[in-house]
Design a protein around this motif. Structure first.
Motif, PDB file in Angstrom:
ATOM      1  N   ARG A 156      -9.938   1.866   2.135  1.00 15.21           N
ATOM      2  CA  ARG A 156     -10.992   2.871   1.978  1.00 15.21           C
ATOM      3  C   ARG A 156     -11.632   2.785   0.593  1.00 15.21           C
ATOM      4  O   ARG A 156     -12.839   2.949   0.439  1.00 15.21           O
ATOM      5  CB  ARG A 156     -10.439   4.280   2.215  1.00 15.21           C
ATOM      6  N   LEU A 157     -10.817   2.519  -0.425  1.00 17.12           N
ATOM      7  CA  LEU A 157     -11.339   2.344  -1.786  1.00 17.12           C
ATOM      8  C   LEU A 157     -12.301   1.158  -1.838  1.00 17.12           C
ATOM      9  O   LEU A 157     -13.378   1.239  -2.447  1.00 17.12           O
ATOM     10  CB  LEU A 157     -10.179   2.139  -2.761  1.00 17.12           C
ATOM     11  N   VAL A 173     -11.552   9.389  -0.984  1.00 15.18           N
ATOM     12  CA  VAL A 173     -11.000   8.681  -2.140  1.00 15.18           C
ATOM     13  C   VAL A 173     -10.953   9.695  -3.276  1.00 15.18           C
ATOM     14  O   VAL A 173     -11.962   9.977  -3.923  1.00 15.18           O
ATOM     15  CB  VAL A 173     -11.870   7.463  -2.528  1.00 15.18           C
ATOM     16  N   ILE A 223      -8.193   4.572  -9.932  1.00 16.32           N
ATOM     17  CA  ILE A 223      -9.189   4.529  -8.852  1.00 16.32           C
ATOM     18  C   ILE A 223     -10.595   4.543  -9.437  1.00 16.32           C
ATOM     19  O   ILE A 223     -11.467   3.783  -9.008  1.00 16.32           O
ATOM     20  CB  ILE A 223      -8.982   5.721  -7.885  1.00 16.32           C
ATOM     21  N   LEU A 267     -17.332   8.821  -2.240  1.00 17.40           N
ATOM     22  CA  LEU A 267     -15.891   8.988  -2.467  1.00 17.40           C
ATOM     23  C   LEU A 267     -15.351  10.169  -1.671  1.00 17.40           C
ATOM     24  O   LEU A 267     -14.248  10.105  -1.113  1.00 17.40           O
ATOM     25  CB  LEU A 267     -15.607   9.181  -3.954  1.00 17.40           C
ATOM     26  N   GLN A 318      -5.319   3.237   1.994  1.00 15.40           N
ATOM     27  CA  GLN A 318      -6.075   3.822   0.877  1.00 15.40           C
ATOM     28  C   GLN A 318      -6.848   2.741   0.122  1.00 15.40           C
ATOM     29  O   GLN A 318      -7.982   2.959  -0.301  1.00 15.40           O
ATOM     30  CB  GLN A 318      -5.122   4.556  -0.061  1.00 15.40           C
ATOM     31  N   LEU A 338      -1.316   3.030  -4.395  1.00 14.22           N
ATOM     32  CA  LEU A 338      -2.037   3.332  -3.158  1.00 14.22           C
ATOM     33  C   LEU A 338      -1.424   2.591  -1.983  1.00 14.22           C
ATOM     34  O   LEU A 338      -0.907   1.483  -2.131  1.00 14.22           O
ATOM     35  CB  LEU A 338      -3.512   2.944  -3.292  1.00 14.22           C
TER      36      LEU A 338
END
Length: 624
Positions: A161-162, A144, A85, A139, A158, A154
Motif C-alpha cells: 500500500r505504501l 498509510v 514512512i 495516504l 502495508q 511494516l
C-alpha cells in the motif's frame, strides 16, 4: 503518442519458454490489462517492460518513450528499511514532492526560521500547497498512517500500500501495475478504480479483479502458450472474443490432425532412399507435427473431493466479544450457522475480520461469551499467510507428506500424483521444487493441502489473491456445489457476488451487521443510507431556529469602526504584497548569511503584524 514498443521479445527460464517472439504496443491514454494462467510469465513480462529485466532474442527490442514518466508497482516493492514512512513517500526526484519534503522537515524544527522561510517560499513558488493536500488525501485513502514508523516494521501488505501511495503521489504518465488490488480493502479498491479511470492515465497492469477489468480497461492482452493475443474492449467483450478464437483454433486443429495422419501414413511407407521432393515433404510433415503438438491443452482444475457429513449442530456463537487494549473488535456477536450456508465477511483493513475467524475456530479465546463447534464439524482453514512450504521440497513431496491418497465418493481413492493433476500440476511440474513456483501456484498448492482434510466447513481468508481467472472460475464452481458451510473474507467483489448469500459487515467498534444479500447490493443500500443521513442532517440544520443577533450598541459598528475596517483591509492587502515580495527574495542564491538573517527578521515582523491586524479585522467583520 506511442509510449511503448516491444518487438520480437523472448524470455526463457531453463527449458521453459514464457513468451516467444512477442510484440506489443502501448499508446497514450490506453488502459491495458494482461491476463494469463499462474506461472505463465506475467510478472516477468512487466519487469521486461519496466526495464528491470533484459529481453532475450537476437531481434528483441524494447522502446520506451524517453520523455514519458513511468511508474512501476512491483509485487514485492523495495524500500530503504531504515526510512520512516514519510521519508519513503517523499523520496523522489519530483520537484513538487521535494518542496513538500523540505516543508515537512522544516515543520519538525520550528525554531529554524531560515529553513522554514525557504520551505514556504518554495511551496509558494511551485504552488505546492494543493499538492501537499493531495499527498495527505492519498495516504488517508490507502490507510498509510503513523508516518514516523520505520519501513522495516511494516507487513508485506502495508509495504504494498505504501508503494502504491508513493506511485500515485508521483503522478507518472505511464503506470505499470502488478496486482494493484492485492492487500487493499473494498473501499480502497473502489477509490483506486475511480482514480485509474481518469483519461490522462495510461495503464498496463496485471490483475485478476474482474470488476476492475470490466470497468477500467479498454484493451485486454492474453499471454497464452507463449504468445500474446490482443482483444479490444472490457472483460465481457474479452470473454466473447476469446471463445470465438478457441472455436476457430479447434476447427483448424481438427483439419491439421487429419492431414497429419495422412502424412504419417505416407512417411511410414516411404522408402529410405528418397529424392529432393520426398525430403521437402518430410520437412513439411515435421512442421505440421510441431504445429499439432502445440495444440491447446486446456488444463482445468477439478475439485471433487469427498466432504464429511455434517451434524445438526454446525457452529454457534453466543454473545462473543473480543478487544485488545481499548480497541473493540467484536462486541456481543450471536449467530447460529446452518448447513450449506455461504456467508461473506467485509470491512476495512484492521477492523478485526481475521481475529473474528480465529474466535470461531477457537484458535484464540473470547473475552466473553462462548463458541460451540458441532461434533461433526471439520474446519478447512485457508489463511492469508498460508503454510510455510519448505523451499527445498518438490511439489509431490509436499502432498505425500500429508497423505499418499485421499478418499473419494463411492469408496474410490485418489493418489497424490492424481490429485495434483486435478489441481493443474502435471507429472513434470510435480517434480519442481517449491522455490520455483509462482505466487499463484503456491496458493493453489496451499488450497489443495486445506481440502485434503475433507472439511465440511470451509473458512477462506483472502483466497483470491494471486490466483488466475481460470482457477478462480473453477474454485467458484466448486464452492457453489460444496455441500458444507463456506465463510469467506475477500476483497474480490466479483467473487463475493457470485458465491455468498449474505454478509457479515464489520462497521467498527465491534459492531457486526448481518446483511441479507450480495456485496453489490450492500453497496447500493449503503450509498442510499448515506444519502438519507445527509438529507436528514441538512433538514435538521435548516429547521433549527437561529437566534437573531441583538442589535445593541455593543455589537453594531459605529462610523469610526466602519472606517477602521476599511483601513484594515487596505493595510492587510499591502502587507500580503510585502510578504510575497520578501519570500521571493529568498530565491536569490547570491544572498549572504547576514542578508538572509535580515530578510528572515523582516518577514517574521510582517507575519506578526499581519496576524494582529487579521484578528482585529475578524472581530469587526463578525460584529458587522
Amino acid at each position: 503518442m506511442n509510449y511503448l514498443n516491444l518487438e520480437d521479445v523472448t524470455k526463457m527460464y531453463g527449458e521453459k519458454v514464457l513468451f516467444d517472439n512477442i510484440s506489443l504496443q502501448v499508446n497514450q491514454g490506453q488502459k491495458i490489462a494482461l491476463v494469463a494462467k499462474n506461472g505463465s510469465g506475467k510478472t516477468t513480462l512487466l519487469r521486461v517492460i519496466a526495464g528491470e529485466e533484459a529481453p532475450e532474442g537476437e531481434a528483441a527490442k524494447v522502446y520506451l518513450h524517453k520523455d514519458v514518466r513511468i511508474g512501476f508497482l512491483n509485487q514485492d516493492p523495495e524500500f530503504f528499511e531504515e526510512h520512516t514512512i514519510l521519508e519513503a513517500v517523499l523520496d523522489s526526484d519530483n520537484a513538487m514532492i521535494q518542496a513538500v519534503r523540505a516543508y515537512e522537515y522544516a515543520m519538525l524544527f520550528p525554531d529554524d526560521t531560515e529553513a522554514m522561510h525557504k520551505a514556504i517560499a518554495k511551496m509558494d513558488t511551485l504552488k505546492a500547497w494543493d499538492f501537499e493536500a493531495r499527498i495527505r488525501e492519498v495516504l488517508t485513502k490507502l490507510e498509510v498512517s503513523d508516518l514516523n514508523k520505520l519501513v522495516k516494521n511494516l507487513s508485506g501488505g502495508q509495504k504494498k500500500r505504501l508503494a502504491l501511495a508513493k506511485l500515485i503521489i508521483e503522478e507518472p504518465e505511464f503506470l505499470i501495475l502488478d496486482e494493484p488490488t492485492n492487500h487493499l480493502d473494498l473501499d480502497m479498491i473502489e477509490w483506486l478504480e475511480e482514480y485509474l479511470q481518469q483519461p490522462r492515465i495510461t495503464l498496463f497492469m496485471v490483475t485478476h479483479d474482474r470488476y476492475f477489468l470490466e470497468r477500467v480497461c479498454d484493451i485486454i492482452v492474453e499471454l497464452d502458450l507463449g504468445k500474446l493475443y490482443r482483444y479490444t474492449g472490457n472483460y465481457s467483450e474479452f470473454l466473447e472474443k476469446k471463445t470465438t478464437r478457441h472455436d476457430v483454433e479447434s476447427a483448424t486443429l481438427e483439419k491439421s490432425k487429419k492431414l497429419l495422419k495422412r502424412e504419417l501414413d505416407w512417411v511410414r511407407r516411404m522408402p529410405k532412399a528418397r529424392g529432393t521432393k520426398a525430403k521437402s515433404r518430410v520437412d513439411a510433415f515435421h512442421d505440421l507435427k510441431d504445429e499439432v503438438s502445440q495444440q491447446r491443452i486446456d488444463e482445468e482444475m477439478k475439485i471433487d473431493i469427498k466432504g464429511q457429513r455434517m451434524g445438526k449442530k454446525v457452529l454457534e456463537a453466543h454473545n462473543i466479544s473480543k478487544a485488545y487494549d481499548d480497541k473493540v473488535l467484536v462486541d456481543g456477536f450471536t449467530y447460529k450457522f446452518r448447513k450449506g450456508e455461504r456467508a461473506g465477511i467485509v470491512g476495512p483493513n484492521g477492523v478485526g475480520k481475521s481475529t473474528f475467524l480465529k474466535l470461531l475456530t477457537n484458535e484464540i479465546r473470547t473475552d466473553s461469551g462462548k463458541v460451540v463447534v458441532g461434533g461433526n464439524t471439520v474446519f478447512g482453514y485457508y489463511t492469508q499467510d498460508g503454510i510455510q512450504l519448505k523451499e527445498n521440497k518438490r511439489v509431490i513431496d509436499v502432498i505425500q507428506d500429508i497423505a499418499e491418497f485421499i478418499p473419494m465418493e463411492k469408496g474410490q481413492k485418489l493418489t497424490a500424483p492424481q490429485l495434483l493433476e486435478r489441481f493443474m500440476f502435471n507429472r513434470k511440474q510435480q517434480q519442481v521444487y517449491v522455490s520455483e513456483l509462482s505466487g499463484g501456484e503456491r496458493r493453489r498448492l496451499y488450497l489443495l493441502t486445506v481440502l485434503m482434510a475433507n472439511p465440511n466447513f470451509l473458512i477462506l481468508d483472502e483466497p483470491t489473491n494471486d490466483l488466475d481467472i481460470m482457477t478462480l472460475n473453477v474454485l467458484e464452481d466448486f464452492l457453489m456445489d460444496f455441500p458444507g458451510c463456506v465463510l469467506i473474507v475477500s476483497h474480490d467483489r466479483y467473487f463475493m457476488d457470485k458465491i455468498v448469500e449474505h454478509l457479515f459487515v464489520f462497521e467498527g467498534n465491534g459492531k457486526i451487521r448481518d446483511f441479507p444479500g450480495s456485496y453489490t447490493r450492500y453497496r447500493e443500500v449503503k450509498k442510499e443510507e448515506d444519502r438519507e443521513k445527509a438529507r436528514l442532517a441538512k433538514e435538521a440544520e435548516a429547521s433549527t431556529p437561529v437566534a437573531p443577533k441583538p442589535k445593541s450598541k455593543a455589537t453594531a459598528l459605529s462610523q469610526d469602526e466602519r472606517k477602521e475596517l476599511k483601513r484594515l483591509e487596505k493595510k492587510i492587502l499591502k502587507l500580503e504584497e510585502k510578504k510575497t515580495e520578501l519570500t521571493e527574495q529568498f530565491n536569490d542564491t547570491s544572498l549572504s548569511a547576514e542578508q538572509i538573517t535580515d530578510l528572515s527578521k523582516e518577514l517574521s515582523d510582517v507575519n506578526d503584524e499581519l496576524e494582529e491586524l487579521e484578528l482585529r479585522w475578524m472581530e469587526l467583520a463578525e460584529m458587522a
